[in-house]
Design a protein around this motif. Structure first.
Motif, PDB file in Angstrom:
ATOM      1  N   ARG A 181      39.461  35.587  47.878  1.00  0.00           N
ATOM      2  CA  ARG A 181      38.231  34.988  47.365  1.00  0.00           C
ATOM      3  C   ARG A 181      38.463  34.287  46.034  1.00  0.00           C
ATOM      4  O   ARG A 181      37.773  33.318  45.697  1.00  0.00           O
ATOM      5  CB  ARG A 181      37.145  36.055  47.227  1.00  0.00           C
ATOM      6  N   LEU A 182      39.472  34.745  45.258  1.00  0.00           N
ATOM      7  CA  LEU A 182      39.820  34.046  44.013  1.00  0.00           C
ATOM      8  C   LEU A 182      40.349  32.650  44.317  1.00  0.00           C
ATOM      9  O   LEU A 182      40.024  31.685  43.624  1.00  0.00           O
ATOM     10  CB  LEU A 182      40.881  34.843  43.242  1.00  0.00           C
ATOM     11  N   LEU A 183      41.180  32.564  45.358  1.00  0.00           N
ATOM     12  CA  LEU A 183      41.738  31.264  45.729  1.00  0.00           C
ATOM     13  C   LEU A 183      40.640  30.322  46.210  1.00  0.00           C
ATOM     14  O   LEU A 183      40.607  29.143  45.845  1.00  0.00           O
ATOM     15  CB  LEU A 183      42.799  31.455  46.806  1.00  0.00           C
ATOM     16  N   ASP A 184      39.731  30.848  47.031  1.00  0.00           N
ATOM     17  CA  ASP A 184      38.618  30.016  47.485  1.00  0.00           C
ATOM     18  C   ASP A 184      37.747  29.582  46.311  1.00  0.00           C
ATOM     19  O   ASP A 184      37.278  28.436  46.251  1.00  0.00           O
ATOM     20  CB  ASP A 184      37.763  30.786  48.499  1.00  0.00           C
ATOM     21  N   ALA A 185      37.543  30.499  45.363  1.00  0.00           N
ATOM     22  CA  ALA A 185      36.679  30.201  44.217  1.00  0.00           C
ATOM     23  C   ALA A 185      37.267  29.107  43.339  1.00  0.00           C
ATOM     24  O   ALA A 185      36.549  28.202  42.893  1.00  0.00           O
ATOM     25  CB  ALA A 185      36.452  31.470  43.396  1.00  0.00           C
ATOM     26  N   ASP A 310      41.145  40.184  32.780  1.00  0.00           N
ATOM     27  CA  ASP A 310      40.205  39.617  31.801  1.00  0.00           C
ATOM     28  C   ASP A 310      40.235  38.088  31.864  1.00  0.00           C
ATOM     29  O   ASP A 310      39.187  37.424  31.831  1.00  0.00           O
ATOM     30  CB  ASP A 310      40.549  40.099  30.389  1.00  0.00           C
ATOM     31  N   TYR A 311      41.434  37.529  31.922  1.00  0.00           N
ATOM     32  CA  TYR A 311      41.569  36.074  31.973  1.00  0.00           C
ATOM     33  C   TYR A 311      40.934  35.514  33.252  1.00  0.00           C
ATOM     34  O   TYR A 311      40.191  34.524  33.222  1.00  0.00           O
ATOM     35  CB  TYR A 311      43.047  35.687  31.910  1.00  0.00           C
ATOM     36  N   LEU A 312      41.216  36.165  34.399  1.00  0.00           N
ATOM     37  CA  LEU A 312      40.649  35.702  35.660  1.00  0.00           C
ATOM     38  C   LEU A 312      39.126  35.834  35.656  1.00  0.00           C
ATOM     39  O   LEU A 312      38.417  34.988  36.221  1.00  0.00           O
ATOM     40  CB  LEU A 312      41.240  36.490  36.825  1.00  0.00           C
ATOM     41  N   GLY A 313      38.618  36.881  35.009  1.00  0.00           N
ATOM     42  CA  GLY A 313      37.174  37.051  34.907  1.00  0.00           C
ATOM     43  C   GLY A 313      36.522  35.893  34.177  1.00  0.00           C
ATOM     44  O   GLY A 313      35.439  35.422  34.567  1.00  0.00           O
ATOM     45  N   GLU A 314      37.173  35.394  33.127  1.00  0.00           N
ATOM     46  CA  GLU A 314      36.641  34.245  32.393  1.00  0.00           C
ATOM     47  C   GLU A 314      36.659  32.989  33.256  1.00  0.00           C
ATOM     48  O   GLU A 314      35.716  32.186  33.236  1.00  0.00           O
ATOM     49  CB  GLU A 314      37.458  34.023  31.117  1.00  0.00           C
ATOM     50  N   PRO A 318      31.673  31.168  36.505  1.00  0.00           N
ATOM     51  CA  PRO A 318      30.694  30.312  37.186  1.00  0.00           C
ATOM     52  C   PRO A 318      30.631  30.491  38.694  1.00  0.00           C
ATOM     53  O   PRO A 318      29.864  29.811  39.362  1.00  0.00           O
ATOM     54  CB  PRO A 318      31.184  28.893  36.839  1.00  0.00           C
ATOM     55  N   HIS A 319      31.411  31.398  39.246  1.00  0.00           N
ATOM     56  CA  HIS A 319      31.487  31.528  40.703  1.00  0.00           C
ATOM     57  C   HIS A 319      31.241  32.991  41.087  1.00  0.00           C
ATOM     58  O   HIS A 319      32.047  33.867  40.773  1.00  0.00           O
ATOM     59  CB  HIS A 319      32.858  31.074  41.201  1.00  0.00           C
ATOM     60  N   ASP A 320      30.147  33.265  41.788  1.00  0.00           N
ATOM     61  CA  ASP A 320      29.762  34.647  42.103  1.00  0.00           C
ATOM     62  C   ASP A 320      30.821  35.377  42.924  1.00  0.00           C
ATOM     63  O   ASP A 320      31.174  36.521  42.627  1.00  0.00           O
ATOM     64  CB  ASP A 320      28.424  34.657  42.857  1.00  0.00           C
ATOM     65  N   GLY A 322      33.987  34.655  43.242  1.00  0.00           N
ATOM     66  CA  GLY A 322      35.196  34.814  42.437  1.00  0.00           C
ATOM     67  C   GLY A 322      35.067  35.972  41.470  1.00  0.00           C
ATOM     68  O   GLY A 322      36.004  36.770  41.295  1.00  0.00           O
ATOM     69  N   TRP A 323      33.899  36.077  40.843  1.00  0.00           N
ATOM     70  CA  TRP A 323      33.654  37.183  39.916  1.00  0.00           C
ATOM     71  C   TRP A 323      33.701  38.517  40.666  1.00  0.00           C
ATOM     72  O   TRP A 323      34.275  39.501  40.176  1.00  0.00           O
ATOM     73  CB  TRP A 323      32.310  37.006  39.221  1.00  0.00           C
ATOM     74  N   ALA A 324      33.106  38.560  41.867  1.00  0.00           N
ATOM     75  CA  ALA A 324      33.133  39.784  42.678  1.00  0.00           C
ATOM     76  C   ALA A 324      34.567  40.163  43.043  1.00  0.00           C
ATOM     77  O   ALA A 324      34.909  41.355  43.091  1.00  0.00           O
ATOM     78  CB  ALA A 324      32.300  39.590  43.944  1.00  0.00           C
ATOM     79  N   ALA A 325      35.408  39.172  43.284  1.00  0.00           N
ATOM     80  CA  ALA A 325      36.807  39.443  43.613  1.00  0.00           C
ATOM     81  C   ALA A 325      37.536  40.079  42.433  1.00  0.00           C
ATOM     82  O   ALA A 325      38.324  41.013  42.606  1.00  0.00           O
ATOM     83  CB  ALA A 325      37.502  38.153  44.030  1.00  0.00           C
ATOM     84  N   VAL A 326      37.276  39.572  41.226  1.00  0.00           N
ATOM     85  CA  VAL A 326      37.898  40.152  40.033  1.00  0.00           C
ATOM     86  C   VAL A 326      37.475  41.608  39.872  1.00  0.00           C
ATOM     87  O   VAL A 326      38.295  42.493  39.581  1.00  0.00           O
ATOM     88  CB  VAL A 326      37.535  39.342  38.771  1.00  0.00           C
ATOM     89  N   GLU A 327      36.190  41.882  40.082  1.00  0.00           N
ATOM     90  CA  GLU A 327      35.700  43.256  39.948  1.00  0.00           C
ATOM     91  C   GLU A 327      36.313  44.156  41.021  1.00  0.00           C
ATOM     92  O   GLU A 327      36.601  45.333  40.757  1.00  0.00           O
ATOM     93  CB  GLU A 327      34.175  43.272  40.038  1.00  0.00           C
TER      94      GLU A 327
END
Length: 557
Positions: A181-185, A310-314, A318-320, A322-327
């Motif tokens: 999901r990070l890659l898609d984001a 932390d860096y990926l979270g920043e 702007p992408h829900d 992507g943020w969910a993937a980081v969490e």
């Protein structure tokens, strides 16, 4: 009269892309799979053996790294030449697609979640190459029916235990963790067209970061690149602004490394040497450093992984999704920290892609980090031997309902090759002890001797060829890799004894031993049958580092 045309003889060779496996290869593979199965069983997974043949419809179009439906499989149609042809059938190309069919078919009878492991051959109708065959073994473990990230964390922990169970030390591998999901984001954030072809080129470019370096990835994101051979790879055609946004994600390691360097400099200016040392420890864990030697620095690795998240979270704010993937990655890392695995054996790796149309969430890859020499004589790390991730859409094709699932597949042949490279050779296993035949009329006596060995767990056989030439019997024993030969003529039989010939020592002495060395180290010993014989065989095994059967007792009846 017309001359009868002779039927040509078939060629005695396997089809292109296939190979035969002989004794040592099969034995070593089985031993490795048994140890991995023990780990899977300890984690609560049950074995499953599914059919090697599936309908093409059931297999679907999920063959990794192939974009066209049913490309790359061995398929045929039942009753193709009849008036009513039947289903298209195919050899399975992996062990996961059959699992989806099995679960969908039996879901009312299976527990939820369903935890299974499977081991066996798979077939790919692809162009073979060096070390790349059309039939190979896989070793999988999957959890179907759980959306919890705890299932992903458990798979990662189990993968590490499996590698260590077969002899890969904790300093010689790393489990790399990412989320599709990070890659898609990042493609959404960079406003890359929602076109499977374009996005596929971008993802493949990201996946080649280790080999092509940032410059090569930039070329593939743009107009394309030409390699040293003159072959041209078409690029994704992104604009410079889009490329820059994608590269902010691709170069996560470099960005985090710069951050840690600035913080370490501030700590030094403030006189906080302990903090500076801690930050430098994390910087030593960067991807650039690991290309040479993976550092065993647990605290540095834990800090590094936290900084990457932390860096990926920043980047993903702007992408829900992507943020969910980081969490989700944070939770997996937290769970693995509790199991003691958030050290040098775990790394958040944003450039890990895995299959293009297969995974829907966390993905992971086990990479061996010890150095080998490639076919051109260049040093390099061995690379990946296992991978997997979350695939929540695979069962949906059968049920119409989303069924969460996650799992891992170990490349058996690659792992075996890695183990051999690590120790420079196959482990000593030895062939069977060979009982020679001096008198064919006394075959019952020889069978009694071999039965004594087998009952004690020693692998043994009686020579069944023509016993007329005794030298041929010893040549046979040598070709079988026998550690010892047992000889009983009429004189030994009258005494209730046998001669035990240490074939391994005999071969070494024959290479150039003096008369004195022959006397000091006799390779042939006379012993009584029964416990004394078993004790002598055990001595030979231990002398040459051969494994004795578990629980072997020469004094047991």
């Amino acid at each position: 009269m017309a001359k009868i045309k002779k039927t040509p003889r078939p060629k005695a060779a396997p089809p292109k892309g296939f190979r035969d496996y002989f004794g040592a290869d099969v034995t070593e593979r089985k031993a490795m799979l048994d140890r991995i199965a023990e780990v899977y069983h300890r984690y609560g997974f049950d074995p499953l053996e599914s059919s090697a043949v599936e309908t093409v419809e059931a297999l679907g179009k999920f063959l990794p790294d192939v974009d066209r439906p049913n490309e790359g499989v061995f398929a045929w149609q039942e009753g193709e030449e009849s008036d009513k042809p039947g289903d298209w059938l195919a050899l399975r190309y992996d062990l996961t697609a059959p699992l989806a069919r099995v679960y969908a078919e039996n879901r009312n009878d299976l527990p939820t979640p369903y935890r299974r492991y499977a081991m066996g051959p798979v077939w790919r109708n692809e162009k073979p190459g060096p070390g790349r065959f059309r039939q190979f073994y896989q070793c999988d473990a999957d959890t179907v029916g759980s959306a919890s990230v705890a299932a992903d964390a458990e798979i990662c922990a189990m993968l590490g235990d499996a590698l260590e169970s077969v002899g890969i030390s904790g300093d010689d591998y790393v489990i790399q963790l990412n989320d599709r999901r990070l890659l898609d984001a990042i493609l959404d954030i960079a406003e890359v067209a929602d076109d499977p072809s374009t996005r596929g080129i971008v993802l493949r470019a990201i996946d080649k970061l280790d080999r092509l370096q940032p410059h090569g990835v930039r070329q593939l994101l743009g107009e394309g690149r030409e390699d040293k051979s003159g072959d041209v790879t078409v690029g994704a055609g992104l604009t410079q602004l889009q490329i820059d946004k994608v590269m902010e994600f691709v170069l996560t390691d470099d960005r985090v490394n710069d951050r840690l360097a600035r913080r370490a400099a501030r700590a030094r200016d403030e006189g906080d040497t302990e903090e500076e040392s801690r930050l430098h420890s994390a910087r030593d864990s960067t991807h650039e450093a690991t290309r040479q030697n993976w550092p065993a620095k647990g605290s540095g690795r834990r800090l590094w992984n936290a900084e990457v998240l932390d860096y990926l979270g920043e980047l993903m704010k702007p992408h829900d999704k992507g943020w969910a993937a980081v969490e989700a990655l944070r939770q997996i890392v937290s769970l693995l920290t509790e199991t003691g695995r958030n050290d040098h054996r775990l790394r958040i790796a944003p450039s890990v892609v895995r299959g293009l149309g297969y995974y829907t969430g966390p993905v992971y890859e086990a990479e061996l980090t010890f150095e080998i020499t490639d076919e051109k004589g260049h040093p390099r790390q061995f690379g990946s031997v296992a991978g997997g991730g979350r695939y929540d859409d695979l069962v949906t094709r059968f049920t119409g309902q989303q069924v969460p699932a996650t799992g891992v597949s170990i490349g058996v042949d690659r792992l075996l090759a890695a183990l051999r490279m690590k120790r420079d050779a196959a482990p000593p296993t030895g062939g069977p002890v060979v009982v020679t035949v001096m008198d064919r009329d006394r075959m019952a006596d020889y069978q009694s001797i071999v039965a004594t060995l087998r009952q004690a767990g020693i692998r043994a056989e009686v020579y069944l060829g023509n016993p007329k030439n005794f030298g041929n019997q010893l040549k046979y024993a040598d070709k079988r890799g026998a550690p010892a030969a047992i000889i009983q003529g009429s004189e030994e039989a009258a005494e209730g004894k046998v001669q035990v010939k240490d074939l391994i020592l005999g071969a070494k002495l024959a290479e150039g031993a003096s008369v004195e060395e022959w006397k000091d180290h006799p390779s042939q010993t006379k012993v009584a049958t029964g416990a004394e014989l078993l004790g002598e065989i055990a001595r030979i095994y231990r002398l040459h580092g051969l494994p004795l059967p578990e629980g072997f007792d020469p004094d047991a009846p």
